[in-house]
Design an enzyme around this catalytic site. Structure first.
Site, mmCIF file in Angstrom:
data_model
loop_
_atom_site.group_PDB
_atom_site.id
_atom_site.type_symbol
_atom_site.label_atom_id
_atom_site.label_comp_id
_atom_site.label_asym_id
_atom_site.label_seq_id
_atom_site.Cartn_x
_atom_site.Cartn_y
_atom_site.Cartn_z
ATOM 1 N N GLN A 78 0.986 -1.354 0.136
ATOM 2 C CA GLN A 78 0.559 -0.116 0.284
ATOM 3 C C GLN A 78 0.584 1.018 0.129
ATOM 4 O OE1 GLN A 78 -3.809 0.050 0.480
ATOM 5 N NE2 GLN A 78 -3.472 1.663 -1.236
ATOM 6 N N PHE A 79 1.136 1.769 -1.412
ATOM 7 C CA PHE A 79 2.226 2.730 -1.001
ATOM 8 C C PHE A 79 1.494 3.666 -0.717
ATOM 9 C CE2 PHE A 79 0.697 3.664 -5.094
ATOM 10 C CZ PHE A 79 0.235 4.863 -5.765
ATOM 11 N N THR A 80 0.308 3.752 -0.639
ATOM 12 C CA THR A 80 -0.157 5.194 -0.702
ATOM 13 C C THR A 80 -0.493 5.383 0.928
ATOM 14 O OG1 THR A 80 -2.312 3.890 -0.500
ATOM 15 C CG2 THR A 80 -1.628 5.248 -2.342
#
Length: 149
Positions: A78-80
């Site tokens: 989940q890079f966000t």
């Protein structure tokens, strides 16, 4: 490295209609990797999360870890989680790791969890995923290897 940890009665990840990861009782971990993270961050976070005492004991107090209840873990990249929303309306992701580094540390994290005896499922890195879960409690925690929160 950051994680959103959710205690779940079940969770699954689907990519283009195909279930790629699924668990029953355990933890859904949304995992973000920053440009500054190393293998030490992955090891620290794995140990911290599998040892969190967030499952109920016989008196319904959060006193048992994932290991204590023989739970499972579903890990989704989940890079966000490194999205910076302080300025403007569009998040900036400049603190998120580049895909090659993030994928490597994501895999190290998963291996560290598995090495501690936790059956682990994953999403599919750098792919659009549908994540379904039943949050048990609800219990949701934020964990950061740099202890920023």
């Amino acid at each position: 490295m950051r994680a959103v940890v959710q205690r779940v009665s079940r969770a699954k990840v689907t990519v283009a209609g195909e279930v790629v990861g699924e668990i029953e009782r355990g933890l859904l971990v949304l995992l973000g990797v920053s440009e500054d993270d190393t293998q030490d961050d992955a090891s620290y976070l794995a140990e911290k999360i599998v040892s969190l005492r967030i499952f109920p004991d016989d008196d319904e107090k959060m006193n048992r870890s994932l290991l204590d209840v023989a739970g499972r873990m579903l890990v989704v990249s989940q890079f966000t989680l490194y999205g910076d929303c302080r300025k403007g309306r569009r998040p900036s992701f400049i603190k998120a790791a580049r895909p090659e580094q993030a994928d490597n540390l994501y895999r190290i994290f998963v291996a560290e969890v598995q090495g501690r005896g936790v059956p682990t499922a994953t999403g599919r890195f750098q792919t659009h995923m549908d994540v379904e879960l039943v949050n048990d409690g609800p219990v949701t925690l934020l964990v950061d290897s740099r202890k920023e929160f």
